[in-house]
Design a protein around this motif. Sequence first.
Motif, PDB file in Angstrom:
ATOM      1  N   ARG A 139       0.834  -1.207   0.000  1.00  0.00           N
ATOM      2  CA  ARG A 139       0.000   0.000   0.000  1.00  0.00           C
ATOM      3  C   ARG A 139       0.868   1.256   0.000  1.00  0.00           C
ATOM      4  O   ARG A 139       0.564   2.241  -0.683  1.00  0.00           O
ATOM      5  CB  ARG A 139      -0.946   0.005   1.208  1.00  0.00           C
ATOM      6  CG  ARG A 139      -2.040  -1.053   1.149  1.00  0.00           C
ATOM      7  CD  ARG A 139      -3.122  -0.754   2.182  1.00  0.00           C
ATOM      8  NE  ARG A 139      -2.611  -0.669   3.536  1.00  0.00           N
ATOM      9  CZ  ARG A 139      -2.466  -1.717   4.351  1.00  0.00           C
ATOM     10  NH1 ARG A 139      -2.774  -2.938   3.925  1.00  0.00           N
ATOM     11  NH2 ARG A 139      -2.014  -1.544   5.586  1.00  0.00           N
ATOM     12  N   GLN A 140       1.944   1.229   0.780  1.00  0.00           N
ATOM     13  CA  GLN A 140       2.833   2.385   0.812  1.00  0.00           C
ATOM     14  C   GLN A 140       3.432   2.648  -0.568  1.00  0.00           C
ATOM     15  O   GLN A 140       3.526   3.798  -1.014  1.00  0.00           O
ATOM     16  CB  GLN A 140       3.946   2.172   1.840  1.00  0.00           C
ATOM     17  CG  GLN A 140       3.479   2.257   3.277  1.00  0.00           C
ATOM     18  CD  GLN A 140       4.625   2.176   4.269  1.00  0.00           C
ATOM     19  OE1 GLN A 140       5.791   2.095   3.885  1.00  0.00           O
ATOM     20  NE2 GLN A 140       4.306   2.183   5.555  1.00  0.00           N
ATOM     21  N   ASN A 141       3.848   1.589  -1.260  1.00  0.00           N
ATOM     22  CA  ASN A 141       4.361   1.737  -2.614  1.00  0.00           C
ATOM     23  C   ASN A 141       3.318   2.329  -3.543  1.00  0.00           C
ATOM     24  O   ASN A 141       3.595   3.261  -4.306  1.00  0.00           O
ATOM     25  CB  ASN A 141       4.822   0.384  -3.157  1.00  0.00           C
ATOM     26  CG  ASN A 141       6.278   0.064  -2.862  1.00  0.00           C
ATOM     27  OD1 ASN A 141       7.172   0.476  -3.590  1.00  0.00           O
ATOM     28  ND2 ASN A 141       6.503  -0.679  -1.797  1.00  0.00           N
ATOM     29  N   LEU A 142       2.112   1.788  -3.487  1.00  0.00           N
ATOM     30  CA  LEU A 142       1.062   2.237  -4.394  1.00  0.00           C
ATOM     31  C   LEU A 142       0.686   3.686  -4.140  1.00  0.00           C
ATOM     32  O   LEU A 142       0.447   4.462  -5.083  1.00  0.00           O
ATOM     33  CB  LEU A 142      -0.162   1.338  -4.258  1.00  0.00           C
ATOM     34  CG  LEU A 142       0.043  -0.158  -4.584  1.00  0.00           C
ATOM     35  CD1 LEU A 142      -1.280  -0.907  -4.502  1.00  0.00           C
ATOM     36  CD2 LEU A 142       0.682  -0.349  -5.942  1.00  0.00           C
ATOM     37  N   ALA A 184       1.157   6.651  -6.889  1.00  0.00           N
ATOM     38  CA  ALA A 184       0.005   7.458  -7.296  1.00  0.00           C
ATOM     39  C   ALA A 184       0.284   8.949  -7.124  1.00  0.00           C
ATOM     40  O   ALA A 184      -0.216   9.775  -7.891  1.00  0.00           O
ATOM     41  CB  ALA A 184      -1.226   7.054  -6.486  1.00  0.00           C
ATOM     42  N   ALA A 185       1.078   9.295  -6.125  1.00  0.00           N
ATOM     43  CA  ALA A 185       1.385  10.702  -5.861  1.00  0.00           C
ATOM     44  C   ALA A 185       2.511  11.224  -6.748  1.00  0.00           C
ATOM     45  O   ALA A 185       2.788  12.428  -6.738  1.00  0.00           O
ATOM     46  CB  ALA A 185       1.758  10.881  -4.394  1.00  0.00           C
ATOM     47  N   ASN A 186       3.159  10.332  -7.521  1.00  0.00           N
ATOM     48  CA  ASN A 186       4.309  10.740  -8.328  1.00  0.00           C
ATOM     49  C   ASN A 186       4.221  10.140  -9.729  1.00  0.00           C
ATOM     50  O   ASN A 186       4.978   9.226 -10.082  1.00  0.00           O
ATOM     51  CB  ASN A 186       5.612  10.291  -7.653  1.00  0.00           C
ATOM     52  CG  ASN A 186       5.871  10.987  -6.344  1.00  0.00           C
ATOM     53  OD1 ASN A 186       6.385  12.093  -6.320  1.00  0.00           O
ATOM     54  ND2 ASN A 186       5.502  10.340  -5.247  1.00  0.00           N
ATOM     55  N   ALA A 238       1.412  -0.831 -11.091  1.00  0.00           N
ATOM     56  CA  ALA A 238       1.127   0.553 -10.700  1.00  0.00           C
ATOM     57  C   ALA A 238       2.134   1.502 -11.330  1.00  0.00           C
ATOM     58  O   ALA A 238       1.775   2.606 -11.770  1.00  0.00           O
ATOM     59  CB  ALA A 238       1.150   0.678  -9.170  1.00  0.00           C
ATOM     60  N   LEU A 239       3.411   1.101 -11.375  1.00  0.00           N
ATOM     61  CA  LEU A 239       4.418   1.924 -12.030  1.00  0.00           C
ATOM     62  C   LEU A 239       4.093   2.121 -13.505  1.00  0.00           C
ATOM     63  O   LEU A 239       4.160   3.239 -14.028  1.00  0.00           O
ATOM     64  CB  LEU A 239       5.806   1.284 -11.874  1.00  0.00           C
ATOM     65  CG  LEU A 239       6.454   1.388 -10.488  1.00  0.00           C
ATOM     66  CD1 LEU A 239       7.662   0.471 -10.400  1.00  0.00           C
ATOM     67  CD2 LEU A 239       6.869   2.825 -10.189  1.00  0.00           C
ATOM     68  N   ASP A 271       1.177   1.860 -14.969  1.00  0.00           N
ATOM     69  CA  ASP A 271      -0.032   2.684 -15.097  1.00  0.00           C
ATOM     70  C   ASP A 271       0.267   4.163 -14.878  1.00  0.00           C
ATOM     71  O   ASP A 271      -0.411   5.036 -15.437  1.00  0.00           O
ATOM     72  CB  ASP A 271      -1.102   2.215 -14.102  1.00  0.00           C
ATOM     73  CG  ASP A 271      -1.696   0.862 -14.476  1.00  0.00           C
ATOM     74  OD1 ASP A 271      -1.525   0.432 -15.640  1.00  0.00           O
ATOM     75  OD2 ASP A 271      -2.311   0.224 -13.597  1.00  0.00           O
ATOM     76  N   ALA A 272       1.276   4.462 -14.053  1.00  0.00           N
ATOM     77  CA  ALA A 272       1.636   5.848 -13.774  1.00  0.00           C
ATOM     78  C   ALA A 272       2.621   6.405 -14.796  1.00  0.00           C
ATOM     79  O   ALA A 272       3.086   7.538 -14.651  1.00  0.00           O
ATOM     80  CB  ALA A 272       2.223   5.964 -12.369  1.00  0.00           C
ATOM     81  N   GLY A 273       2.940   5.615 -15.813  1.00  0.00           N
ATOM     82  CA  GLY A 273       3.805   6.086 -16.884  1.00  0.00           C
ATOM     83  C   GLY A 273       5.278   5.787 -16.716  1.00  0.00           C
ATOM     84  O   GLY A 273       6.091   6.177 -17.556  1.00  0.00           O
ATOM     85  N   TRP A 274       5.656   5.100 -15.631  1.00  0.00           N
ATOM     86  CA  TRP A 274       7.047   4.747 -15.395  1.00  0.00           C
ATOM     87  C   TRP A 274       7.424   3.474 -16.139  1.00  0.00           C
ATOM     88  O   TRP A 274       6.549   2.696 -16.546  1.00  0.00           O
ATOM     89  CB  TRP A 274       7.316   4.569 -13.904  1.00  0.00           C
ATOM     90  CG  TRP A 274       7.097   5.796 -13.085  1.00  0.00           C
ATOM     91  CD1 TRP A 274       6.027   6.064 -12.283  1.00  0.00           C
ATOM     92  CD2 TRP A 274       7.959   6.933 -12.981  1.00  0.00           C
ATOM     93  NE1 TRP A 274       6.161   7.295 -11.678  1.00  0.00           N
ATOM     94  CE2 TRP A 274       7.343   7.855 -12.090  1.00  0.00           C
ATOM     95  CE3 TRP A 274       9.194   7.264 -13.546  1.00  0.00           C
ATOM     96  CZ2 TRP A 274       7.924   9.071 -11.766  1.00  0.00           C
ATOM     97  CZ3 TRP A 274       9.773   8.479 -13.218  1.00  0.00           C
ATOM     98  CH2 TRP A 274       9.145   9.372 -12.337  1.00  0.00           C
ATOM     99  N   ILE A 275       8.730   3.224 -16.276  1.00  0.00           N
ATOM    100  CA  ILE A 275       9.240   1.979 -16.856  1.00  0.00           C
ATOM    101  C   ILE A 275       9.944   1.207 -15.750  1.00  0.00           C
ATOM    102  O   ILE A 275      11.078   1.538 -15.375  1.00  0.00           O
ATOM    103  CB  ILE A 275      10.234   2.259 -18.006  1.00  0.00           C
ATOM    104  CG1 ILE A 275       9.574   3.069 -19.108  1.00  0.00           C
ATOM    105  CG2 ILE A 275      10.779   0.947 -18.565  1.00  0.00           C
ATOM    106  CD1 ILE A 275      10.549   3.541 -20.184  1.00  0.00           C
ATOM    107  N   PRO A 276       9.306   0.207 -15.168  1.00  0.00           N
ATOM    108  CA  PRO A 276       9.973  -0.567 -14.119  1.00  0.00           C
ATOM    109  C   PRO A 276      11.172  -1.315 -14.692  1.00  0.00           C
ATOM    110  O   PRO A 276      11.099  -1.904 -15.776  1.00  0.00           O
ATOM    111  CB  PRO A 276       8.892  -1.544 -13.636  1.00  0.00           C
ATOM    112  CG  PRO A 276       7.605  -1.008 -14.181  1.00  0.00           C
ATOM    113  CD  PRO A 276       7.937  -0.260 -15.422  1.00  0.00           C
ATOM    114  N   CYS A 277      12.275  -1.303 -13.934  1.00  0.00           N
ATOM    115  CA  CYS A 277      13.494  -2.009 -14.336  1.00  0.00           C
ATOM    116  C   CYS A 277      13.924  -2.934 -13.201  1.00  0.00           C
ATOM    117  O   CYS A 277      14.929  -2.672 -12.518  1.00  0.00           O
ATOM    118  CB  CYS A 277      14.606  -1.026 -14.669  1.00  0.00           C
ATOM    119  SG  CYS A 277      14.204   0.137 -15.989  1.00  0.00           S
TER     120      CYS A 277
END
Length: 422
Positions: free
Chosen positions: A256-259, A263-265, A306-307, A309-315
């Motif tokens: 939850r903390q990660n999500l 969501a805030a960034n 979640a990353l 969906d927020a537009g990030w590229i998880p690596c």
Amino acid sequence: MTESRPRGSAATDYAARDRRVNDAIALKVPDRVPFQLFAGYFSGTYCGIPFSTAYYDATAWRAANVRTITELEPDVYWAQTAMLSGKALELLDPLGMRWPGGGVGPNHSHQVIELEPMKGDEYDLFLSDPSDFMARFYLPRAFRSAAPMGQFPPMRSVIGPWGLAGLLAQAMQPGMVEMLEKFAAAARLQAEWQASDLDFDDRMGALGFPVYSTSKIMATSPFDMVSDFLRGMRGSMLDMYRAPDRLLEVCDLYCRQNLEMIAANPAPENGNRRVFMALHRGSDGFMSLPQFETFYWPSLKKVLLALVDAGWIPCPFFEGTWDQRLEYLLELPRGKVLCHFSQTDPERAKAVLGGHLCLMIDVPGFLLKAGSVTEVEDHCCKLIQACGGDGGFILTATCLDEANPKNVKAMIDATRSFGRYD
């Protein structure tokens, strides 16, 4: 300090390198196989200075990193910049870490010492008030300097006009003043240290070199948060049998903390969107597949999605061997995640994930240290042929600290000699 001269403008070189990496991640075919440089302590080896410089001489370490990157010319880099002051660490005295010049020799990598700051019978104590637990139980068990914090009253009791006065009175107990003075001195040292290198990535960008991972956001595997920092490997493994429900509750909390943080960034429209994630305890040797399906994958998958969906590229960096877990990664969206593998079978990874997710594969550290240039070239050529034929592949090496610089150069040159698509 020697810096290479860009072929065109630095901005053009930067754009070409960044595009090459992002095209590979998106499963497009770039002009050639990209190379990612994990500089780590290798900048010390390359420039002939001790690894301890990274903690005790920020100016010299910065110069070494700049020289290493500009002379080797990777497509993207990740440098061990001046993140931690050795003098500040000496004051804080962490129980779970030794660093070059601080508990290990000046030319040895830092070492992480397994701790168990949260005991097996303390799940309820942690879950009832995580912040209070971290302040009064975790910190005193993780840092010698913080031992007096165990004497503090619960922070929830500091209320009303008399609350702060009572807390300050408690702060005058034996050992407290010394602890607070150490914290203040360490804070000053660390602030001064960080200020010396805050603009490193901007500096390298101006020279035409993109950084691998953004510093604007961090994401973690929830299980690893418990296993790495609270219960230790032994404790978390026992808890999968003895306290599975409580273990899952804490994993859910960190999920939850990660999500909430993600969501805030949201990712910027322009700029670096790659997010590095180190995965430690989910590989084949740490838990069975049923345990992986229960304790590790569900929360990690939520964070990865979640990353995206927020537009990030998880690596994610899949440390260890993930041969038995590759099929799970097919649940991730196509072309949106970069999978970095350390010891996983490259051909199996390509067979399972090829055409779905980009692979970044390590060249073994032992080969780069003890092999010949020809052996390095042959290994890289075979790796590129096995995994890079249709794009979606990046070459890298994580264990570079004591590598032979000639072998590192041969590895990078291999992407230019054997890895061209045009």
